[in-house]
Motif scaffolding. Structure first.
Motif, PDB file in Angstrom:
ATOM      1  N   VAL B  98       0.851  -1.194   0.000  1.00 23.79           N
ATOM      2  CA  VAL B  98       0.000   0.000   0.000  1.00 23.79           C
ATOM      3  C   VAL B  98       0.884   1.240   0.000  1.00 23.79           C
ATOM      4  CG1 VAL B  98      -1.732   1.284   1.290  1.00 23.79           C
ATOM      5  CG2 VAL B  98      -1.856  -1.201   1.176  1.00 23.79           C
ATOM      6  N   THR B 101       2.270   1.723  -3.417  1.00 22.23           N
ATOM      7  CA  THR B 101       1.321   2.311  -4.363  1.00 22.23           C
ATOM      8  C   THR B 101       1.244   3.817  -4.161  1.00 22.23           C
ATOM      9  OG1 THR B 101       0.048   0.287  -4.245  1.00 22.23           O
ATOM     10  CG2 THR B 101      -1.040   2.206  -5.183  1.00 22.23           C
ATOM     11  N   LEU B 102       1.182   4.234  -2.915  1.00 21.72           N
ATOM     12  CA  LEU B 102       1.133   5.665  -2.639  1.00 21.72           C
ATOM     13  C   LEU B 102       2.401   6.346  -3.142  1.00 21.72           C
ATOM     14  CD1 LEU B 102      -0.310   5.382   0.959  1.00 21.72           C
ATOM     15  CD2 LEU B 102      -1.416   6.556  -0.958  1.00 21.72           C
ATOM     16  N   LYS B 104       4.260   5.342  -5.639  1.00 21.40           N
ATOM     17  CA  LYS B 104       4.212   5.399  -7.105  1.00 21.40           C
ATOM     18  C   LYS B 104       3.261   6.491  -7.586  1.00 21.40           C
ATOM     19  CE  LYS B 104       5.253   0.735  -8.767  1.00 21.40           C
ATOM     20  NZ  LYS B 104       4.556  -0.437  -9.347  1.00 21.40           N
ATOM     21  N   THR B 105       2.178   6.720  -6.845  1.00 24.22           N
ATOM     22  CA  THR B 105       1.218   7.731  -7.258  1.00 24.22           C
ATOM     23  C   THR B 105       1.823   9.124  -7.126  1.00 24.22           C
ATOM     24  OG1 THR B 105      -0.459   6.300  -6.307  1.00 24.22           O
ATOM     25  CG2 THR B 105      -1.167   8.488  -6.985  1.00 24.22           C
ATOM     26  N   ASN B 106       2.553   9.351  -6.035  1.00 23.90           N
ATOM     27  CA  ASN B 106       2.887  10.729  -5.701  1.00 23.90           C
ATOM     28  C   ASN B 106       4.378  11.062  -5.698  1.00 23.90           C
ATOM     29  OD1 ASN B 106       0.093  11.539  -4.992  1.00 23.90           O
ATOM     30  ND2 ASN B 106       0.339   9.965  -3.439  1.00 23.90           N
ATOM     31  N   VAL B 108       7.143   9.137  -7.213  1.00 21.35           N
ATOM     32  CA  VAL B 108       8.061   8.535  -8.167  1.00 21.35           C
ATOM     33  C   VAL B 108       8.634   9.567  -9.131  1.00 21.35           C
ATOM     34  CG1 VAL B 108       6.344   7.917  -9.908  1.00 21.35           C
ATOM     35  CG2 VAL B 108       8.312   6.430  -9.535  1.00 21.35           C
ATOM     36  N   SER B 109       7.895  10.644  -9.406  1.00 24.23           N
ATOM     37  CA  SER B 109       8.357  11.597 -10.409  1.00 24.23           C
ATOM     38  C   SER B 109       9.639  12.294  -9.966  1.00 24.23           C
ATOM     39  CB  SER B 109       7.262  12.614 -10.729  1.00 24.23           C
ATOM     40  OG  SER B 109       6.842  13.257  -9.565  1.00 24.23           O
ATOM     41  N   PRO B 151       7.714  19.158  -1.807  1.00 28.63           N
ATOM     42  CA  PRO B 151       6.425  19.788  -1.486  1.00 28.63           C
ATOM     43  C   PRO B 151       5.818  19.194  -0.212  1.00 28.63           C
ATOM     44  CG  PRO B 151       6.447  18.879  -3.720  1.00 28.63           C
ATOM     45  CD  PRO B 151       7.639  18.330  -3.009  1.00 28.63           C
ATOM     46  N   ALA B 152       4.913  19.966   0.391  1.00 31.17           N
ATOM     47  CA  ALA B 152       4.210  19.479   1.579  1.00 31.17           C
ATOM     48  C   ALA B 152       2.992  18.675   1.151  1.00 31.17           C
ATOM     49  CB  ALA B 152       3.774  20.666   2.426  1.00 31.17           C
ATOM     50  N   TRP B 153       2.825  17.504   1.774  1.00 33.75           N
ATOM     51  CA  TRP B 153       1.731  16.621   1.366  1.00 33.75           C
ATOM     52  C   TRP B 153       0.642  16.524   2.425  1.00 33.75           C
ATOM     53  CZ3 TRP B 153       1.394  14.640  -3.465  1.00 33.75           C
ATOM     54  CH2 TRP B 153       2.520  14.835  -4.270  1.00 33.75           C
ATOM     55  N   ARG B 156      -2.839  16.674   1.248  1.00 38.01           N
ATOM     56  CA  ARG B 156      -3.199  15.823   0.120  1.00 38.01           C
ATOM     57  C   ARG B 156      -3.338  14.364   0.492  1.00 38.01           C
ATOM     58  NH1 ARG B 156      -1.782  18.464  -4.720  1.00 38.01           N
ATOM     59  NH2 ARG B 156      -0.989  20.538  -4.280  1.00 38.01           N
ATOM     60  N   GLU B 161      -2.150   7.351   5.295  1.00 35.91           N
ATOM     61  CA  GLU B 161      -1.355   7.250   4.064  1.00 35.91           C
ATOM     62  C   GLU B 161       0.052   7.787   4.297  1.00 35.91           C
ATOM     63  OE1 GLU B 161      -4.667   7.434   0.517  1.00 35.91           O
ATOM     64  OE2 GLU B 161      -3.996   9.350   1.337  1.00 35.91           O
TER      65      GLU B 161
END
Lengths: 776, 218
Positions: B98, B101-102, B104-106, B108-109, B151-153, B156, B161
């Motif tokens: 899990v 996945t999080l 990879k969503t946010n 990885v870039s 950045p601050a998450w 978000r 998470e």
């Protein structure tokens, strides 16, 4: 004894009216035919280029003018307005004269229409690659071109057409003419009301609508551009050329009446189905879906009348490529108008929206229906217009087969790509509740091979258009030295029409039925419509009313009901630098690949963040929700990445996201921003309601200050120094702002009674007008 | 067909039959109108649970229960992060996946696939810029760091998470890959072992009760 009502006889049987001689203007038709073929080649070639550039973005060599974002609008507009437009003009000029037994009212207006339209296309082909665009789909042209379109379409073309109707020598108007009438008035209406802007310069204007309302208007336009540029005139075309080529009577006169009026009235409502699950109010979305469902049968009325006209002529279809083109065209029309209502169902749309499914759907429509109807018509007209035999019927047959194969090779992989995208984006692991493909890039490897197959299909279709070009050229070369111009004669229509039809008597007259039943029976015979067909002006007014009334039912609530767009107090207007960045975003055509609208679906909010709210877009002129996700949604992009990340990503997207098909925007990193050009943007936005204060006078200084802050951040984050004057800084400022306002905590405490705006810098000023509406 | 009534008029030679509307066509048209009225009534009469946002709220709640009913509300403590960074963390699900996945969503870039570093630092080595203790990972994710480079998450991501993605990031340490970004910052001591008390947080008991519920939603 004659039981046939005399009013159904030809005008020549009328007593009054002296005989007049006339000839038809086929020269204008030849001009439009040539333009149709030339622009058909251009539109499909540009389509082929964007299809390749999409998969291999570096092929542009970094030239900004031919990037996907700038060229794709050129492809769509060329296909719709240049190829489709000239095609329907050719159809209308040829058939109207013959159906009216009259030459076009003014040869001068006809030529002005032709050259004006070509000038508009050339202007569009120059401005779009330069990034001069409204960035609203299929309405990209900026306001000077829009004014030219309105004049050429409505005054010159529409005026000439209506005057021809008035001076006709055939008493009744045939169904093809009804479709032409509705096309002319509705396109004018859509075009004018969708393109109302406040100019900021000769090359740019701000839409007078913002956010949700802009989205509503744009898709009212966008959907009905499909209806009244790509459907109604083509139905008119079908009603003339298909029975001509098949030499069979049309299947049902009654069906044409019912499907014409229901189509015209219902189509107009269906626009909101393009923005399901968005910030558009839900009632509008429901109307869009339901009217799309109701539109299914009216659309199929045209298909039935086309296909059933061929009863008893199927042996001709087997032998005649022209009829083959028509049959496949009408079949694609039937498929596309079944698929349209299907895609408008909200739950289906939840899967299909933003995916290539839409692209496959529109290409089934344009390549199959519009393309093949035009090809069939052209092949039928070529020998008649050039008064010789078609150069090569064999080549025409080959064009049919290669074109059909091209369409299938295009749409089948793209349907598959659309389904794959939709399913992968929404896939959630049932055990953990997590996204199965959390990184957007993970979906690309499945789709890219299918995009290559499309290139192959598109190539075949393009080769087919080339075959048409060769055939037309060789036919033209075999033309006679001087065209024969046959002279016809027909009596002039008398001013007063004596309806010799006996008062209609119900077949149920002697049956034991209520009087009402008898009246309905008489009404259902539609003699009342027969009368309308004699009155072009009345008919035009009625057709206009049908679309206007349907429009107002949706427009008035959209604009007047405040609760449609609940206000969010922390949403503030863009800063001057962000406005400049937004302008770069729109002119690069970012909306062609990136949406800015997160739908309330779990898979979507997990990937992109909180779903979009109507109040977030009140300063967006134009709205940039987009219709497609070749790349990820950007509605909450602000703050997701560092500014340096964006800098590097614009320079080389593949470096940041391996497998990305985004082109490099290197030129934004090297070109300087014109800070002096920001002031007019701020002024226009202010004039349209953005609560600016000191931004009006100090836009330049404020923009420079913000640019310097971002440039300093980039340095601190490890990037290059001295970049504060570059264009990309403005774009980064805009992108970093996207979707962040709703997370902002109100900084100004502003207790009750505090005078707003006082000694608070503009950006932080409490948005008084906005708050005020929230109270109501 | 040859017996069908032909209307007497003709336009440039085109004639029309006086055929009636096909019955199936007429009744499907009527049917679509009738259906539309019922549909509009059903969805817009104001009954709860039928609007787009009501349906989303229900789906989101179900998804949240499915994800987190087992673990309750986690605090971003060192113990929690270390506990969930173990692939064998309690429960049947791999909480690490899990977190992945999080990530990879946010993430990885900037931090690259498997944390090898890109614009953001390499997360697989022993060198960190803003992290000294394992709970700092959650703090950096929540508040951001490096003048906005990170950045601050906090607004978000959900608190759970943040813990799970921190756990995944903590687990990346020591998995050094080839081609990773060179180390940045300073070397920090290894993560401590999770304390024994973490194994029986109240969340675990909740999990027992929550699971059947989650299964139903699934």
């Amino acid at each position: 004894m004659s039981t046939v009502a005399t009013d159904t006889k030809q005008a020549s049987s009328q007593p009054a009216g002296e005989m007049e001689s006339f000839s038809y203007d086929d020269g204008i038709v030849r001009l439009f035919v040539t333009a149709t073929i030339v622009w058909g080649l251009v539109a499909t070639l540009v389509g082929l280029i964007v299809a390749v550039v999409l998969v291999v973005p570096w092929l542009t060599g970094g030239l900004p003018w031919i990037s996907f974002g700038r060229l794709r609008p050129l492809h769509t507009n060329a296909a719709i307005f240049a190829f489709g437009g000239n095609g329907i003009f050719a159809a209308i000029y040829y058939s109207t004269q013959r159906l009216c037994k009259a030459r076009m009212w003014s040869d001068t207006l006809s030529r002005m229409h032709f050259w004006g339209w070509q000038a508009i296309i050339v202007a569009a082909a120059i401005t779009l690659p330069l990034g001069i665009t409204q960035s609203r789909e299929y309405a990209e042209f900026e306001w000077p071109i829009d004014i030219a379109i309105a004049v050429v379409w409505l005054l010159i073309f529409g005026g000439n057409f209506l005057m021809t109707l008035i001076h006709r020598r055939e008493r009744h108007m045939y169904v093809a003419l009804w479709f032409y009438i509705s096309t002319i008035v509705t396109v004018a209406l859509l075009h004018v009301f969708n393109n109302l802007v406040v100019p900021t310069s000769w090359f740019h204007g701000y839409s007078i609508y913002a956010g949700v309302q802009d989205a509503f208007m744009q898709w009212w336009y966008g959907h009905n551009a499909v209806a009244f540029v790509l459907t109604t005139p083509f139905l008119g075309l079908m009603y003339y050329y298909l029975p001509k080529a098949a030499e069979r009577p049309v299947f049902s006169y009654k069906l044409s009446i019912i499907h014409f009026w229901s189509l015209v009235f219902i189509y107009i409502w269906a626009g909101p189905h393009h923005v399901h699950y968005t910030s558009l109010p839900e009632w509008a979305s429901t109307l869009g879906m339901l009217f799309s469902l109701m539109l299914w049968m009216p659309s199929w009325g045209g298909m039935i009348n086309g296909l059933l006209t061929l009863r008893g002529a199927w042996h001709k279809v087997a032998a005649d490529p022209i009829l083959k083109f028509f049959v496949v065209g009408v079949t694609f029309y039937g498929m596309a108008t079944f698929e349209g209502p299907l895609l408008s169902i909200k739950s289906v749309n939840a899967l299909s929206h933003y995916t290539d499914w839409t692209i496959a759907h529109v290409h089934a429509g344009t390549l199959g229906w519009n393309g093949f109807m035009i090809f069939g018509m052209l092949y039928w007209m070529l020998p008649r217009l050039y008064q010789t035999k078609l150069w090569s019927p064999k080549l025409m047959g080959l064009h049919f087969w290669i074109g059909t194969l091209g369409i299938l090779l295009y749409i089948v992989p793209i349907y598959a790509a659309g389904l794959l995208q939709g399913l992968m984006w929404r896939a959630i692991d049932p055990a953990t509740g997590q996204l199965m493909y959390p990184d957007f890039i993970e979906t690309m490897p499945s789709v890219v091979p299918l995009w290559w197959l499309r290139v192959l299909g598109g190539t075949l279709y393009f080769v087919g258009v080339g075959m048409l070009g060769v055939n037309a050229l060789m036919t033209w070369r075999a033309r006679p030295a001087k065209y024969e111009v046959p002279v016809y004669s027909a009596p002039r229509l008398s001013k007063h029409y004596e309806d010799h039809a006996p008062a209609p008597v119900s077949e149920l007259a002697t049956a034991p039925v209520l009087e009402v039943g008898k009246k309905i029976e008489v009404w259902a015979r539609m003699d009342w419509h027969r009368q309308w067909e004699r009155l072009p002006v009345k008919f035009t007014v009625l057709a206009t009313l049908a679309v206007v009334i349907a429009t107002l039912f949706e427009v008035i609530p959209t604009f007047l009901i405040r609760s449609n767009i609940p206000t969010i107090a922390t949403v503030k207007p863009y800063t001057p630098l962000e406005l400049a960045g937004r302008q770069i975003y729109t002119s690069e055509g970012c909306y062609n690949c990136h949406s800015q609208q997160i739908r309330p679906m779990v898979a979507e909010t997990k990937r992109y963040g909180e779903y979009s709210k109507p109040g977030e877009f009140i300063y967006d002129r134009p709205f940039q929700w987009g219709s497609r996700r070749i790349g990820p949604d950007l509605a909450r992009e602000g703050g997701r990445q560092s500014s340096f990340w964006h800098w590097t990503h614009f320079e080389d997207p593949e470096l940041m996201s391996p497998g990305s098909v985004m082109p490099s925007y290197d030129h934004l990193l090297t070109d300087d921003l014109k800070f002096s050009a920001i002031a007019p943007l701020v002024k226009a936005a202010h004039w349209l309601g953005a609560p600016y204060t000191n931004e009006l006078e100090e836009s330049d200084a404020l923009a420079r200050r913000q640019a310097e802050e971002i440039a300093a951040d980039i340095v601190k984050q490890g990037g290059p120094a001295g970049v504060h004057e570059k264009q990309v800084i403005a774009l980064i400022a805009y992108v970093q702002r996207l979707g962040t306002d709703i997370f902002r905590t109100e900084e100004a405490p502003a207790p009750s009674g505090a005078s707003p705006g006082e000694e608070v810098p503009g950006e932080e000023a409490p948005a008084e007008p906005v708050d005020a509406t929230a109270q109501k | 067909m040859e017996n069908e009534p032909l209307i007497q008029h003709s336009y440039d030679g085109i004639q029309e039959f006086d055929n009636p509307l096909p019955g199936w066509w007429k009744w499907m048209f009527v049917g679509s109108i009738v259906y539309s009225m019922f549909y509009a009534l059903f969805f817009h009469i104001g009954a709860p649970g039928r609007s787009m946002t009501d349906q989303y709220d229900a789906a989101l709640a179900a998804n949240t229960r499915l994800q987190f009913s087992e673990i309750g509300d986690l605090q971003p403590t060192a113990d929690n992060i270390l506990l969930y960074s173990s692939a064998l963390a309690k429960g049947r699900k791999s909480w690490l996946s899990v977190g992945q996945t999080l990530y990879k969503t946010n993430c990885v870039s900037c931090h690259g696939l498997d944390g090898i570093g890109k614009v953001g630092p390499n997360l697989t080595d022993d060198y960190f810029k803003n992290v000294h203790k394992v709970e700092d990972i959650a703090r950096v994710i929540t508040q951001g760091a490096g003048n906005g480079a990170m950045p601050a998450w906090g607004t978000r991501l959900l608190p759970n998470e943040i813990v799970l993605v921190s756990a995944y990031v903590a687990s990346l340490r020591g998995t050094e890959h080839e081609g990773g970004k060179p180390p940045e910052g300073s070397e920090i001591p290894p993560w401590p072992e999770p304390s024994a008390s973490a194994a029986d947080t109240p969340a675990e008991k909740e999990a027992e009760a929550g699971q059947p519920d989650a299964a139903k939603e699934g």
